[in-house]
Design an enzyme around this catalytic site. Structure first.
Site, short mmCIF file in Angstrom:
data_model
loop_
_atom_site.label_atom_id
_atom_site.label_comp_id
_atom_site.label_asym_id
_atom_site.label_seq_id
_atom_site.Cartn_x
_atom_site.Cartn_y
_atom_site.Cartn_z
N GLY A 496 0.79 -1.23 0.00
CA GLY A 496 0.00 0.00 0.00
C GLY A 496 0.81 1.27 0.00
O GLY A 496 0.57 2.18 -0.80
N ILE A 591 12.32 5.05 3.54
CA ILE A 591 11.26 5.04 4.54
C ILE A 591 10.62 6.43 4.62
O ILE A 591 11.30 7.43 4.84
CB ILE A 591 11.83 4.64 5.92
CG1 ILE A 591 12.45 3.23 5.84
CG2 ILE A 591 10.76 4.70 7.00
CD1 ILE A 591 11.52 2.13 5.38
N ASN A 593 8.29 7.50 6.81
CA ASN A 593 8.10 7.99 8.17
C ASN A 593 8.69 6.96 9.14
O ASN A 593 8.09 5.91 9.39
CB ASN A 593 6.61 8.20 8.45
CG ASN A 593 6.35 8.82 9.81
OD1 ASN A 593 7.04 8.52 10.79
ND2 ASN A 593 5.36 9.69 9.88
N GLN A 600 5.23 -0.38 12.85
CA GLN A 600 4.85 -1.54 12.05
C GLN A 600 5.79 -2.71 12.29
O GLN A 600 5.37 -3.85 12.46
CB GLN A 600 4.92 -1.17 10.55
CG GLN A 600 3.74 -0.39 10.07
CD GLN A 600 2.53 -1.28 10.01
OE1 GLN A 600 2.45 -2.21 9.21
NE2 GLN A 600 1.60 -1.04 10.90
N GLU A 667 4.70 -6.42 6.61
CA GLU A 667 4.81 -7.83 6.96
C GLU A 667 6.25 -8.23 7.30
O GLU A 667 6.49 -9.31 7.85
CB GLU A 667 4.29 -8.72 5.83
CG GLU A 667 3.27 -8.01 4.99
CD GLU A 667 2.00 -8.76 4.66
OE1 GLU A 667 1.71 -9.80 5.26
OE2 GLU A 667 1.27 -8.28 3.78
MO1 MOS Z 1 -1.83 -8.77 4.42
S1 MOS Z 1 -1.99 -10.66 5.24
O1 MOS Z 1 -1.92 -9.09 2.72
O2 MOS Z 1 -3.12 -7.87 4.94
#
Ligand code: MOS
Length: 707
Positions: A496, A591, A593, A600, A667
Site C-alpha cells: 500500500g 522510509i 516515516n 509496524q 509484513e
Molecule cells: Mo496482508 S496478510 O496481505 O493484509
C-alpha cells in the site's frame, strides 16, 4: 518531509475517541441490528429450521435461513480472490464450524437444528490425501525443481532433513469485522471494515447482483486488518442484503468469537525442510515441502509458504512444493506475512540446525550462502541488503557474546540463549491511481480509495504530497477509502505505502506541470500561483502500474530483507521461555516515516515472538470446532512478555523498486522473527522443538536432565 518522523495526523482523532469506524457511522440515521447465528457442528446438513418463534418475536424485522434468503451471485472465482462474490446461507449443507445458518435483524431467535456428519478435521490424520495444485494463490508455480536434491542430499556431507509443524493462526484486529449498510433510492452505501475498497465494492455488487454503480463502499477508519479484512465476509453481505430488503439502515458486527469462525485463518502446515552443505557451509541443495489445510470452498487459498526458499540463499539443487489437504474446516485466508511467516519459521530453524551440525556460526552460515542473483529466476535481487542486515544486527546485538555451546549459560534457575534468523518478504506493485487537487483557498486535497488500517497511511500520504508540492503539511487534506475516489489495491501484502506514494508523487508532478504551463514558469510558491491562475482550483492524477507490466518487476526480483536476533531465558523448573531482548535490522527501501515504520516493524516482531512461543488455534478433531476460539484461550503476548524490543531500519533506497526508492514494511517484521526466538531456545537448552509454538509442555521433558 519524506523521511521525517511525523506524528500521525489522525492520532488526536484516534486517541480522543473521535475517529468514527464503520459500525459507528451516523450518516445513515438510526440503524437496525443484525446478528449472525453460526452452525454448532463442523460438517452436516440442516434438517429443519424452526424460526417461527423468532419471526413473531417483538421487534424482529427479518429472519433468514437458506430457505428464504434473497438470491445472490454464485461463489465463483471471478475476477480475483479479492473481489469474488461471497453469498451466504446458500444451501442446507454445513461445510465448516460456525458457518452462518440463520441471520436475524433484531435480538431474539430460535437456533436452527443441525444433523452432524463425520468430517475430516485433523491435518496430520488426513495429510495423506493431499493434492498438489498447479499454482499458488498469488500466481507462482506450486512446485519449482532445479538440479537433483536427492542426489545432493545423499552426497552430503552435512545434511538436515526435518519436519516442522506450524499451527492455525488468526488475525485478531482490535476492531472486529463490521458493516453498516444504507439502502436509499436504489443506491447502497456500505460502511465496512475493509483493506481493499474497490474490490469489496465489486464483491458486494456481484453478491447482491447489483450494478457496481449502485454501490458505494466507505472504509474511512479501519481498526486493524492483518489480512482478515482483505475479503468481504458474512457481516458485510448480511448488512447489505438486509438493508436492501428492509429499506432501513442495518448494521452487523462479528462478535469476538465469530472472528474465529467467520474470517479466515492461516492454515495449519506440515513442513519438510531438506538442506545439504559442503563442510565449509556452502549449500549444495535446499528443499522445502509444505502440506497445508484447505477448506471445501471453491478456489482454496494456497499460501506461498515454501517460496521463501526460492530467493533467500544460493544452492545448485533446489525443490519447493506446496500441497493442499482438504478438511471440513473453513477456507483459510491471508494472515499477516502470508507465506514468509510460517515458511521462515521452518526454513530458518532448519538453517540453525545446519549451522549446529556444521559447527559454523549461524550468521556466518547465512553470509556464506548470500547471493546477488535470484537463484531461481536468474535476475538480480533488487536492493539485496541481507548481508548488511546480518552484520549490523550482529554488531548492535552483541552476537559475539552468544554462548558457543547450547545449554552452557545459566543464571540462577534460567538457562540463557541467543538465536538469530534471516528474513525476506516479497515486494509487490499493484495498479493504483491517486488524484491531487489544489484549491484557490490554499487547500490541497488528495483522494484515493487506498485504506489506512491503522498503519499511518493518512500521515505518509500527507508527507509525500507536502514534499512533492513544497507546501506545508497542514495545508493537505487526505481523503481515503471511498469507492468513488481513484482506485488502488488498498492496504495489504505490504504494497500500500509504495503504491500510493508513487502514484501520488506522479500526480503532484503533473499538477506542478499544469501550474507551470499556466504561470509560464516553475512555481516557487505553488499555493500563491494556484490562487492567481486557477480560481476554480486545479487537479491532476498519477498512476502506478501493475507489476506484470513494469520491467522493474520482470528484470529484478523484488524483496525486502531483515535479520532478527533474540535472547531468551528458559526457566529450568517450569520450562517457561522468557524473551529477554530482541533486535531486528531491516532494509526496505526508502522510509517515508521512521516513526510509523518502526511501529509496524515492532508490531510484526511481537507477532513473530508470538508465533514462536504463544499463538496457536486448535481444531477439535471430532467436531471440527475451534477449541480455543476466543481471546481468553488463544494466547497472544502481553506487555510483560515483550520486555525490550528494537527495530532498526537501514538507510536505504531501492532505485529498481520505483522512482521514490520505496518498498513495503507491513509484513517484514514478522518474517524470520519466530525462528530467531526458537533458535535462541535451542541455544539456551539444547532442546530442538519442531512443533510451534514452543510451549512449556514441549520443553519440560528435556529439561530435568539439565538441572
Ligand atoms: Mo496482508 S496478510 O496481505 O493484509
Amino acid at each position: 518531509m519524506i523521511g521525517a518522523a511525523i506524528n500521525r495526523i489522525d492520532g488526536p482523532l484516534k486517541v480522543s475517541g473521535r475517529a468514527v469506524y464503520s459500525y459507528e457511522r451516523q450518516e445513515a440515521g438510526r440503524p437496525l441490528y443484525g446478528f449472525i447465528r453460526g452452525a454448532a457442528i463442523g460438517k452436516g446438513r440442516i434438517k429443519h429450521a424452526d424460526v417461527s418463534a423468532a419471526e413473531t418475536a417483538p421487534g424482529v424485522h427479518l429472519v433468514w435461513t437458506h430457505l428464504n434468503v434473497p438470491a445472490q451471485g454464485a461463489y465463483v472465482p471471478k475476477p480475483t480472490m479479492f473481489d469474488r462474490p461471497r453469498p451466504q446461507l446458500t444451501s442446507d449443507r454445513i461445510t465448516y464450524y460456525g458457518e452462518p445458518v440463520v441471520f436475524v435483524v433484531a435480538e431474539t431467535f430460535e437456533a436452527a437444528r443441525h444433523e452432524a456428519e463425520p468430517g475430516a478435521f485433523a491435518l496430520r490424520r488426513h495429510a495423506g490425501n493431499a493434492e498438489k495444485p498447479e499454482t499458488l494463490s498469488i500466481g507462482m508455480p506450486a512446485e519449482v525443481r532445479m538440479g537433483d536434491i536427492d542426489a545432493a542430499t545423499a552426497q552430503g556431507p552435512v545434511t538436515v532433513d526435518e519436519s516442522y509443524d506450524t499451527p492455525y493462526h488468526f488475525s485478531q484486529a482490535m476492531e472486529p469485522p463490521a458493516a453498516l449498510a444504507d439502502w436509499r433510492d436504489g443506491h447502497l452505501t456500505v460502511y465496512v471494515a475493509t483493506q481493499m475498497v474497490a474490490q469489496t465494492r465489486t464483491a458486494i455488487a456481484d453478491t447482491l447482483m447489483l450494478d457496481e454503480k449502485q454501490v458505494t463502499v466507505d472504509a474511512a477508519c479501519v481498526g486493524g486488518g492483518f489480512g482478515s479484512k482483505l475479503y468481504l465476509h458474512a457481516e458485510g453481505v448480511f448488512a447489505a442484503l438486509a438493508a436492501r430488503s428492509l429499506g432501513r439502515p442495518v448494521k452487523v458486527a462479528m462478535t469476538r468469537r465469530q472472528v474465529f469462525t467467520l474470517t479466515g485463518h492461516r492454515p495449519e502446515m506440515i513442513h519438510r525442510v531438506r538442506l545439504a552443505a559442503a563442510s565449509d557451509g556452502k549449500l549444495t541443495a535446499l528443499g522445502h515441502d509444505v502440506n497445508m489445510q484447505g477448506g471445501t470452498e471453491a478456489g482454496p487459498w494456497i499460501e506461498q509458504a515454501a517460496t521463501v526458499a526460492r530467493s533467500l540463499y544460493a544452492a545448485p539443487s533446489r525443490l519447493t512444493r506446496h500441497y493442499i489437504t482438504t478438511l471440513d474446516v473453513k477456507a483459510s485466508e491471508a494472515v499477516r506475512g502470508p507465506g514468509e511467516m510460517p515458511g521462515l519459521i521452518a526454513f530458518e530453524t532448519a538453517m540453525d540446525e545446519l549451522a549446529f551440525a556444521l559447527r559454523i556460526d549461524p550468521v556466518e552460515l547465512r553470509l556464506k550462502n548470500d547471493t546477488e542473483i535470484d537463484p531461481e529466476l536468474s535476475i538480480p535481487l533488487s536492493g539485496r541488503r541481507l548481508a548488511d542486515c546480518l552484520r549490523e544486527g550482529a554488531r548492535q546485538f552483541g552476537w559475539d557474546e552468544r554462548p558457543a555451546t547450547p545449554a552452557s549459560r545459566r543464571e540462577g534457575r534460567y538457562l540463557i540463549g541467543y538465536g538469530m534468523a534471516a528474513g525476506i518478504r516479497m515486494h509487490f506493485q499493484g495498479a493504483t491511481e491517486v488524484s491531487v487537487r489544489a484549491e484557490a483557498d490554499g487547500r490541497v486535497v488528495v483522494r484515493s480509495d487506498m485504506t489506512d488500517i491503522g498503519t499511518g497511511t493518512y500521515t505518509i500520504v500527507a508527507q509525500v504530497a507536502a514534499e512533492a508540492l513544497g507546501v506545508p503539511l497542514e495545508s493537505i487534506a487526505v481523503l481515503l477509502a471511498r469507492s468513488d475516489f481513484p482506485k488502488s489495491m488498498g492496504a495489504g501484502g505490504s504494497w500500500g505505502a509504495a503504491n500510493v506514494s508513487v502514484a501520488l508523487d506522479r500526480a503532484c508532478q503533473a499538477l506542478k506541470e499544469k501550474i507551470r504551463d499556466r504561470a509560464g514558469r516553475p512555481s516557487n510558491n505553488l499555493l500563491a500561483d494556484v490562487r492567481v491562475h486557477f480560481p476554480d482550483g486545479v487537479e491532476a492524477t498519477g498512476r502506478t502500474i501493475g507489476q506484470a507490466q513494469d520491467p522493474n518487476y520482470t528484470n529484478f526480483s523484488q524483496n525486502t530483507y531483515g535479520a532478527s536476533f533474540a535472547e531468551v531465558g528458559v526457566d529450568t523448573h517450569t520450562g517457561e521461555v522468557r524473551l529477554r531482548r530482541m533486535l531486528g535490522v531491516f532494509a526496505a527501501g526508502r522510509i517515508v516515516n521512521p516513526k510509523t515504520a518502526r511501529s509496524q516493524l515492532i508490531g510484526g516482531m511481537i507477532w513473530g515472538v508470538s508465533s514462536a512461543l504463544h499463538e496457536a488455534a486448535a481444531v477439535d478433531p471430532h467436531r471440527g470446532c475451534w477449541v480455543n476460539g476466543d481471546l481468553a484461550e488463544y494466547v497472544v503476548p502481553v506487555h510483560a512478555d515483550i520486555p525490550d524490543i528494537e527495530a532498526i531500519l537501514l538507510d536505504d533506497h531501492d532505485e529498481h523498486a520505483n522512482h521514490l526508492g520505496m518498498k513495503g514494511i507491513g509484513e517484514l517484521g514478522v518474517c524470520g522473527t519466530g525462528a530467531a526466538v526458537g533458535n535462541a531456545v535451542f541455544n539456551a537448552t539444547g532442546i530442538r522443538v519442531r512443533s510451534f509454538p514452543i510451549t512449556m509442555a514441549k520443553l519440560l521433558p528435556g529439561l530435568p536432565a539439565l538441572i
